[in-house]
Write a protein that holds these residues in place. Structure first.
Motif, PDB file in Angstrom:
ATOM      1  N   LEU A   1       0.832  -1.206   0.000  1.00  0.00           N
ATOM      2  CA  LEU A   1       0.000   0.000   0.000  1.00  0.00           C
ATOM      3  C   LEU A   1       0.869   1.259   0.000  1.00  0.00           C
ATOM      4  CD1 LEU A   1      -2.744  -1.132   2.529  1.00  0.00           C
ATOM      5  CD2 LEU A   1      -2.880  -1.091   0.031  1.00  0.00           C
ATOM      6  N   ASP A   2       2.000   1.204   0.696  1.00  0.00           N
ATOM      7  CA  ASP A   2       2.932   2.336   0.666  1.00  0.00           C
ATOM      8  C   ASP A   2       3.438   2.562  -0.755  1.00  0.00           C
ATOM      9  OD1 ASP A   2       2.699   2.757   3.377  1.00  0.00           O
ATOM     10  OD2 ASP A   2       4.562   1.731   3.890  1.00  0.00           O
ATOM     11  N   GLN A   3       3.863   1.480  -1.412  1.00  0.00           N
ATOM     12  CA  GLN A   3       4.450   1.586  -2.751  1.00  0.00           C
ATOM     13  C   GLN A   3       3.452   2.121  -3.770  1.00  0.00           C
ATOM     14  OE1 GLN A   3       6.866  -1.726  -4.051  1.00  0.00           O
ATOM     15  NE2 GLN A   3       6.186  -1.499  -6.167  1.00  0.00           N
ATOM     16  N   ILE A   4       2.204   1.717  -3.638  1.00  0.00           N
ATOM     17  CA  ILE A   4       1.195   2.127  -4.623  1.00  0.00           C
ATOM     18  C   ILE A   4       0.596   3.488  -4.294  1.00  0.00           C
ATOM     19  CG2 ILE A   4      -1.045   1.521  -5.619  1.00  0.00           C
ATOM     20  CD1 ILE A   4      -0.273  -1.425  -5.206  1.00  0.00           C
ATOM     21  N   PHE A   5       0.428   3.790  -2.994  1.00  0.00           N
ATOM     22  CA  PHE A   5      -0.282   5.006  -2.612  1.00  0.00           C
ATOM     23  C   PHE A   5       0.467   5.898  -1.625  1.00  0.00           C
ATOM     24  CE2 PHE A   5      -3.842   2.199  -3.864  1.00  0.00           C
ATOM     25  CZ  PHE A   5      -4.432   3.020  -4.807  1.00  0.00           C
ATOM     26  N   ARG A   6       0.766   5.397  -0.432  1.00  0.00           N
ATOM     27  CA  ARG A   6       1.128   6.279   0.672  1.00  0.00           C
ATOM     28  C   ARG A   6       2.476   6.957   0.517  1.00  0.00           C
ATOM     29  NH1 ARG A   6      -1.874   2.337   4.663  1.00  0.00           N
ATOM     30  NH2 ARG A   6      -0.002   1.050   4.421  1.00  0.00           N
ATOM     31  N   THR A   7       3.472   6.246   0.036  1.00  0.00           N
ATOM     32  CA  THR A   7       4.780   6.886  -0.155  1.00  0.00           C
ATOM     33  C   THR A   7       5.080   7.136  -1.630  1.00  0.00           C
ATOM     34  OG1 THR A   7       5.931   4.747  -0.153  1.00  0.00           O
ATOM     35  CG2 THR A   7       5.707   5.883   1.971  1.00  0.00           C
ATOM     36  N   ALA A   8       4.229   6.685  -2.525  1.00  0.00           N
ATOM     37  CA  ALA A   8       4.416   6.947  -3.959  1.00  0.00           C
ATOM     38  C   ALA A   8       4.263   8.440  -4.221  1.00  0.00           C
ATOM     39  CB  ALA A   8       3.406   6.155  -4.771  1.00  0.00           C
ATOM     40  N   ARG A   9       4.994   8.931  -5.192  1.00  0.00           N
ATOM     41  CA  ARG A   9       4.952  10.359  -5.502  1.00  0.00           C
ATOM     42  C   ARG A   9       4.863  10.568  -7.014  1.00  0.00           C
ATOM     43  NH1 ARG A   9       6.914  13.767  -1.673  1.00  0.00           N
ATOM     44  NH2 ARG A   9       5.818  15.277  -3.000  1.00  0.00           N
ATOM     45  N   THR A  10       4.484  11.767  -7.400  1.00  0.00           N
ATOM     46  CA  THR A  10       4.529  12.188  -8.795  1.00  0.00           C
ATOM     47  C   THR A  10       5.904  12.792  -9.045  1.00  0.00           C
ATOM     48  OG1 THR A  10       2.157  12.597  -8.931  1.00  0.00           O
ATOM     49  CG2 THR A  10       3.557  13.784 -10.490  1.00  0.00           C
TER      50      THR A  10
ATOM     51  N   TYR B   1      12.266   5.548 -13.409  1.00  0.00           N
ATOM     52  CA  TYR B   1      12.649   5.383 -12.015  1.00  0.00           C
ATOM     53  C   TYR B   1      12.906   6.767 -11.446  1.00  0.00           C
ATOM     54  CZ  TYR B   1      13.043   0.472 -13.190  1.00  0.00           C
ATOM     55  OH  TYR B   1      12.754  -0.821 -13.605  1.00  0.00           O
ATOM     56  N   GLY B   2      12.018   7.193 -10.552  1.00  0.00           N
ATOM     57  CA  GLY B   2      12.013   8.574 -10.098  1.00  0.00           C
ATOM     58  C   GLY B   2      13.286   9.009  -9.389  1.00  0.00           C
ATOM     59  N   ASP B   3      13.688  10.240  -9.677  1.00  0.00           N
ATOM     60  CA  ASP B   3      14.807  10.888  -9.000  1.00  0.00           C
ATOM     61  C   ASP B   3      14.230  11.672  -7.830  1.00  0.00           C
ATOM     62  OD1 ASP B   3      16.838  12.504  -8.094  1.00  0.00           O
ATOM     63  OD2 ASP B   3      17.353  13.332 -10.060  1.00  0.00           O
ATOM     64  N   PRO B   4      14.510  11.268  -6.582  1.00  0.00           N
ATOM     65  CA  PRO B   4      13.904  11.931  -5.425  1.00  0.00           C
ATOM     66  C   PRO B   4      14.200  13.425  -5.335  1.00  0.00           C
ATOM     67  CG  PRO B   4      14.941   9.867  -4.765  1.00  0.00           C
ATOM     68  CD  PRO B   4      15.349  10.120  -6.190  1.00  0.00           C
ATOM     69  N   SER B   5      15.291  13.883  -5.964  1.00  0.00           N
ATOM     70  CA  SER B   5      15.622  15.304  -5.885  1.00  0.00           C
ATOM     71  C   SER B   5      14.670  16.168  -6.709  1.00  0.00           C
ATOM     72  CB  SER B   5      17.064  15.538  -6.357  1.00  0.00           C
ATOM     73  OG  SER B   5      17.179  15.334  -7.762  1.00  0.00           O
TER      74      SER B   5
ATOM     75  N   GLU C   1       7.814  18.785  -1.401  1.00  0.00           N
ATOM     76  CA  GLU C   1       7.161  18.228  -0.217  1.00  0.00           C
ATOM     77  C   GLU C   1       5.756  17.780  -0.604  1.00  0.00           C
ATOM     78  OE1 GLU C   1       8.370  17.746   2.931  1.00  0.00           O
ATOM     79  OE2 GLU C   1      10.311  18.294   2.047  1.00  0.00           O
ATOM     80  N   ARG C   2       5.294  16.706   0.032  1.00  0.00           N
ATOM     81  CA  ARG C   2       3.952  16.208  -0.284  1.00  0.00           C
ATOM     82  C   ARG C   2       2.910  17.273   0.029  1.00  0.00           C
ATOM     83  NH1 ARG C   2       1.463  11.685  -1.589  1.00  0.00           N
ATOM     84  NH2 ARG C   2       3.107  10.204  -1.096  1.00  0.00           N
ATOM     85  N   LEU C   3       1.988  17.446  -0.899  1.00  0.00           N
ATOM     86  CA  LEU C   3       0.915  18.428  -0.723  1.00  0.00           C
ATOM     87  C   LEU C   3      -0.167  17.863   0.197  1.00  0.00           C
ATOM     88  CD1 LEU C   3       0.769  19.664  -4.405  1.00  0.00           C
ATOM     89  CD2 LEU C   3       1.734  20.855  -2.441  1.00  0.00           C
ATOM     90  N   PRO C   4      -1.043  18.722   0.712  1.00  0.00           N
ATOM     91  CA  PRO C   4      -2.032  18.256   1.694  1.00  0.00           C
ATOM     92  C   PRO C   4      -2.949  17.169   1.158  1.00  0.00           C
ATOM     93  CG  PRO C   4      -1.923  20.658   1.655  1.00  0.00           C
ATOM     94  CD  PRO C   4      -1.112  20.180   0.499  1.00  0.00           C
TER      95      PRO C   4
END
Length: 197
Positions: free
Chosen positions: A10-19, A175-179, A183-186
């Motif tokens: 669930l983290d990988q798909i939603f909670r910690t996944a980012r655009t 493969y996303g570059d974290p840099s 910050e995650r939006l609300p």
């Protein structure tokens, strides 16, 4: 009944996944694109319409042509991403319903009803685009969906041979570059935008 996915999934798909706005140099292979399709096609659409038509821009030429039609900083994102996919929608999806939904004459529901077909194509291709994002994340990839581009120009450049297909949105993939993320939006709590009737 299926069991809930583990928290890590669930983290990988939603909670910690980012655009993502940028990616590493690690390539994405055609086998991965096919794996995304093989997952996303299983997601539900109305009467199994499956109106999404995808163009995977892998070559630099295809990415450059698409980037030239994007707005703002999207052009650079498209050029640098390993892959950018155009999620199109076939407004003549009903022609395939005898094969895809053979239980009844579903094609007749849409014959001669252009506006109804446009509405269904938009809704269900958007669903399929969301399935694409979830499938990519499930397979360990990251995405950057966007709508900042000239739809008519993209249609002319990439769907000229299939005029019933119109672009919905596009998404970079890799493969996303974290840099490259902010910050995650609300994300508001349940009570903010939900009610139980």
């Amino acid at each position: 009944m299926a069991a809930p996915l583990p928290p890590e999934a669930l983290d990988q798909i939603f909670r910690t996944a980012r655009t993502y706005n940028g990616y590493t140099d690690e390539p994405v292979g055609e086998d991965q694109l096919r794996a995304i399709w093989d997952l996303m096609k299983m997601g539900p659409t109305s009467a199994n319409q499956l109106p999404a038509r995808l163009v995977w821009c892998v070559s630099q030429d295809a990415k450059d042509r698409l980037a030239a039609l994007a707005s703002g900083s999207n052009d650079a994102k498209i050029r640098k991403a390993p892959v950018t996919v155009i999620i199109g929608m076939d407004q003549n999806f009903h022609e395939y319903l005898p094969e895809l939904f053979p239980h009844t004459d579903a094609k007749s529901w849409f014959d001669g009803k252009d506006e109804l077909r446009r509405e269904h194509a938009m809704r269900n291709s958007s669903l399929q685009g969301a399935y694409l994002i979830i499938a990519a994340r499930a397979l360990g990839l990251d995405t950057g969906p966007m709508s900042g581009f000239d739809n008519a120009a993209v249609d002319a450049a990439f769907f000229a041979d299939t005029p019933s297909v119109k672009s919905n949105f596009i998404a970079t993939l890799g493969y996303g570059d974290p840099s490259t993320i902010f910050e995650r939006l609300p994300r508001p709590p349940f009570e903010r935008f939900n009610r139980i009737a």
